[in-house]
Design an enzyme around this catalytic site. Structure first.
Site, PDB file in Angstrom:
ATOM      1  NE  ARG A   1     -60.985  10.345  38.958  1.00 41.11           N
ATOM      2  CZ  ARG A   1     -61.486  10.782  37.802  1.00 41.11           C
ATOM      3  NH1 ARG A   1     -62.734  10.530  37.504  1.00 41.11           N
ATOM      4  NH2 ARG A   1     -60.740  11.513  36.998  1.00 41.11           N
TER       5      ARG A   1
ATOM      6  NE  ARG B   1     -69.040  13.767  32.726  1.00 40.53           N
ATOM      7  CZ  ARG B   1     -68.140  13.388  33.619  1.00 40.53           C
ATOM      8  NH1 ARG B   1     -68.309  12.270  34.303  1.00 40.53           N
ATOM      9  NH2 ARG B   1     -67.051  14.107  33.840  1.00 40.53           N
TER      10      ARG B   1
ATOM     11  CB  CYS C   1     -66.258   9.344  40.088  1.00 38.53           C
ATOM     12  SG  CYS C   1     -64.795   8.794  39.268  1.00 38.53           S
TER      13      CYS C   1
ATOM     14  CG  ASP D   1     -59.349   8.365  29.834  1.00 35.90           C
ATOM     15  OD1 ASP D   1     -59.040   9.553  29.645  1.00 35.90           O
ATOM     16  OD2 ASP D   1     -59.514   7.889  30.969  1.00 35.90           O
TER      17      ASP D   1
ATOM     18  CE  LYS E   1     -63.920  13.886  29.100  1.00 34.29           C
ATOM     19  NZ  LYS E   1     -63.423  13.985  30.482  1.00 34.29           N
ATOM     20  CG  ASN E   2     -59.779  14.401  29.315  1.00 30.30           C
ATOM     21  OD1 ASN E   2     -60.872  14.841  29.680  1.00 30.30           O
ATOM     22  ND2 ASN E   2     -59.466  13.131  29.371  1.00 30.30           N
TER      23      ASN E   2
HETATM   24  C1  EPZ Z   1     -57.446  12.921  34.065  1.00 28.79           C
HETATM   25  O1  EPZ Z   1     -58.074  12.663  35.303  1.00 28.79           O
HETATM   26  C2  EPZ Z   1     -58.509  12.723  33.000  1.00 28.79           C
HETATM   27  N1  EPZ Z   1     -59.606  13.673  33.191  1.00 28.79           N
HETATM   28  C3  EPZ Z   1     -59.058  11.304  33.070  1.00 28.79           C
HETATM   29  O2  EPZ Z   1     -59.987  11.138  32.000  1.00 28.79           O
HETATM   30  C4  EPZ Z   1     -57.900  10.328  32.852  1.00 28.79           C
HETATM   31  O3  EPZ Z   1     -58.377   9.013  32.982  1.00 28.79           O
HETATM   32  C5  EPZ Z   1     -56.809  10.598  33.894  1.00 28.79           C
HETATM   33  O4  EPZ Z   1     -56.380  11.977  33.821  1.00 28.79           O
HETATM   34  C6  EPZ Z   1     -55.583   9.717  33.680  1.00 28.79           C
HETATM   35  O5  EPZ Z   1     -55.045   9.951  32.413  1.00 28.79           O
HETATM   36  C7  EPZ Z   1     -59.469  14.918  32.705  1.00 28.79           C
HETATM   37  O6  EPZ Z   1     -58.446  15.281  32.151  1.00 28.79           O
HETATM   38  C8  EPZ Z   1     -60.648  15.822  32.873  1.00 28.79           C
HETATM   39  P1  EPZ Z   1     -54.947  11.678  37.619  1.00 28.79           P
HETATM   40  P2  EPZ Z   1     -57.298  13.006  36.708  1.00 28.79           P
HETATM   41  O7  EPZ Z   1     -54.892  12.761  38.615  1.00 28.79           O
HETATM   42  O8  EPZ Z   1     -56.541  14.266  36.547  1.00 28.79           O
HETATM   43  C9  EPZ Z   1     -54.409   9.208  41.597  1.00 28.79           C
HETATM   44  C10 EPZ Z   1     -62.046  10.602  30.999  1.00 28.79           C
HETATM   45  O9  EPZ Z   1     -62.620   9.517  30.831  1.00 28.79           O
HETATM   46  N2  EPZ Z   1     -54.342  10.509  42.270  1.00 28.79           N
HETATM   47  O10 EPZ Z   1     -53.823  11.519  36.639  1.00 28.79           O
HETATM   48  O11 EPZ Z   1     -58.268  12.899  37.804  1.00 28.79           O
HETATM   49  C11 EPZ Z   1     -55.827   8.894  41.128  1.00 28.79           C
HETATM   50  O12 EPZ Z   1     -56.573   8.339  42.198  1.00 28.79           O
HETATM   51  C12 EPZ Z   1     -61.377  10.906  32.335  1.00 28.79           C
HETATM   52  O13 EPZ Z   1     -61.958  11.506  30.124  1.00 28.79           O
HETATM   53  C13 EPZ Z   1     -53.979  10.545  43.627  1.00 28.79           C
HETATM   54  O14 EPZ Z   1     -53.728   9.517  44.240  1.00 28.79           O
HETATM   55  O15 EPZ Z   1     -56.281  11.777  36.760  1.00 28.79           O
HETATM   56  C14 EPZ Z   1     -55.615   7.910  40.009  1.00 28.79           C
HETATM   57  O16 EPZ Z   1     -55.438   6.622  40.555  1.00 28.79           O
HETATM   58  C15 EPZ Z   1     -61.568   9.796  33.354  1.00 28.79           C
HETATM   59  N3  EPZ Z   1     -53.930  11.749  44.247  1.00 28.79           N
HETATM   60  C16 EPZ Z   1     -54.295   8.371  39.386  1.00 28.79           C
HETATM   61  O17 EPZ Z   1     -53.669   9.234  40.364  1.00 28.79           O
HETATM   62  C17 EPZ Z   1     -54.208  12.919  43.603  1.00 28.79           C
HETATM   63  O18 EPZ Z   1     -54.127  13.996  44.240  1.00 28.79           O
HETATM   64  C18 EPZ Z   1     -54.486   9.160  38.096  1.00 28.79           C
HETATM   65  O19 EPZ Z   1     -55.210  10.302  38.398  1.00 28.79           O
HETATM   66  C19 EPZ Z   1     -54.573  12.860  42.238  1.00 28.79           C
HETATM   67  C20 EPZ Z   1     -54.630  11.648  41.584  1.00 28.79           C
END
Ligand code: EPZ
Length: 424
Positions: A121, A400, A116, A308, A22-23
């Protein structure tokens, strides 16, 4: 709305092929917007989030045709540059379509993706990427519009303060067609990022540094038709590894790279599982006698333990022995599953970002609701190791990201099935 019914305490045995990731596939689908032609993806999982991304691409003017696990995306005509709110609300990760729209059309818009179930996020790092690439950003009434600056999308040297997966994807998508070179320091190193870069290079992009925290994207003028096979989903594979640890047994997971799961496999070994990775064949054999032993898990950016898999592994630890500690260092509110596991008799105490799990055997079957995608999968893991019947509602969350968790686990011998509203 269907439910999942499980009768637990049967060991798992057998082999299954793991669905496409998915990711990995979601950013690839967004990246297809960058090419005025056709892009073919293979091993595309049949999950709600892919259906949502397909709807977004078609709304923008693409033609998406699916044949089995293949998908052809024709992005010759893009007529829209705004993503409807309903899609962003349904799937936060649709925000990365903005980067592809900026790269292709010079502009893109959509509503702010809210927080969410697992945390606030924010998207501050995404906005930083756009600004550093010279884009203008307008924010009004919860909506976002990004536009190419007067000088086009110029190259940039971007430093990410956190290796955000989404912000790294945003930087890649927005700079593939830029005028010059873009360098991203502090980039995420998840396998899905590497796959996205390999996929784009296969389309004619020029990206190097994959697998490191320094990515270099040399802008090109155009891309070309291509086809690409999506890797197996390491999180789905890791979920089934946790299920094998919880229920016991001997399973073979095919179509996944053991090297993508190094830390979860190390932890499974510490829990007492026997791991036989076969990198060349792309499969992993996991066998488990006895109950899971206690471990310390701390989630973090790749190659640390993936957030995850935190709740599926917690479910396996809950039915084991000894006292485990689970620290969630990525998302600030990702312990909903831990609270739901208490319905099975699990003994879990939570303090800020740490959960302490006292293994309890056997757990008792329960009537529960999936709190989120991976939390729902964790409840299924717990149900496999619980005495009696478990019912899980709110399964839309699970659908999902898992093509068919009942199909997969029953193929491994679990007594698990979908129960429709009318009870059939
Ligand atoms: C991706 O989400 C994945 N989703 C998530 O999988 C996964 O948990 C996550 O990466 C971490 O590996 C997809 O790929 C579709 P991040 P993403 O930006 O990109 C903070 C699942 O279950 N952050 O690496 O949203 C954020 O709040 C999903 O398949 C900021 O502060 O993750 C979090 O604490 C859930 N500012 C941390 O970084 C920003 O602008 C990690 O977020 C962006 C993120």
């Amino acid at each position: 709305m269907s439910e999942i019914q499980i009768f637990g305490m049967s060991p798992l045995k057998g082999e299954i092929s793991i669905q496409g990731s998915k990711n990995a596939v979601l950013p690839m689908m967004a990246a297809a917007l960058l090419h005025r032609g056709t892009t073919v993806l293979m091993n595309v999982p049949d999950i709600r989030d892919v259906a949502c991304m397909t709807d977004i691409l078609e709304h923008l003017g693409c033609r998406c045709r699916r044949q089995g696990d293949c998908m052809a995306i024709d992005a010759r005509q893009i007529e829209q540059t705004a993503i409807p709110d309903c899609f962003v609300c349904a799937m936060r990760s649709s925000i990365i379509v903005l980067g592809a729209l900026l790269g292709r059309m010079g502009e893109g818009g959509g509503c702010y993706p809210g927080g969410c179930l697992i945390g606030a996020r924010p998207i501050d790092l995404h906005l930083k990427v756009f600004r550093e690439l010279g884009a203008q950003i307008e924010e009004k009434d919860g909506h976002l519009r990004v536009r190419r600056g007067a000088g086009g999308i110029r190259g940039a040297e971007i430093c990410l303060s956190y290796p955000s997966v989404g912000a790294t994807e945003q930087a890649i998508l927005a700079s593939v067609l830029a005028e010059e070179v873009t360098v991203v320091h502090g980039a995420a190193k998840e396998p899905e990022i590497e796959s996205l870069c390999d996929f784009l290079n296969n389309m004619g992009a020029v990206i190097c540094g994959m697998g490191t925290e320094h990515l270099m994207i040399q802008g090109v003028r155009r891309l070309h038709d291509s086809s690409f096979r999506v890797d197996g989903d390491r999180i789905v594979a890791g979920t089934y590894g946790a299920a094998a640890a919880a229920a016991g047994g001997d399973v073979l997971l095919k179509g996944v790279k053991p090297s993508d799961l190094r830390e979860p496999l190390r932890i499974l070994g510490r829990m007492g599982a026997r791991i036989q990775p076969e990198e060349k064949e792309g499969r992993i054999r996991i066998s488990m006698d006895g109950v899971p032993g206690a471990v310390h898990i701390c989630t973090g950016p790749y190659p640390q333990f993936p957030t995850d898999l935190q709740s599926p592994f917690m479910a396996a630890l809950a039915c084991g022995q000894g006292t485990s500690r689970v620290e969630e260092q990525v998302f600030e509110a990702r312990f909903a599953a831990a609270r739901a596991l208490r319905a099975f008799g699990a003994r879990i105490s939570i303090r800020e970002r740490e959960a302490v799990v006292e293994g309890t055997r056997p757990l008792m079957g329960a009537q529960v609701m999936a709190p989120d995608l991976r939390g729902g999968a964790a409840l299924a893991v717990a149900g496999l190791a619980a005495e009696g019947e478990t019912r899980i509602g709110n399964c839309r969350h699970i659908e999902r990201g898992y093509e068919d968790i009942c199909r997969d686990l029953s193929a491994l011998g679990a007594r698990i099935r979908w129960v429709k509203e009318d009870g059939t």
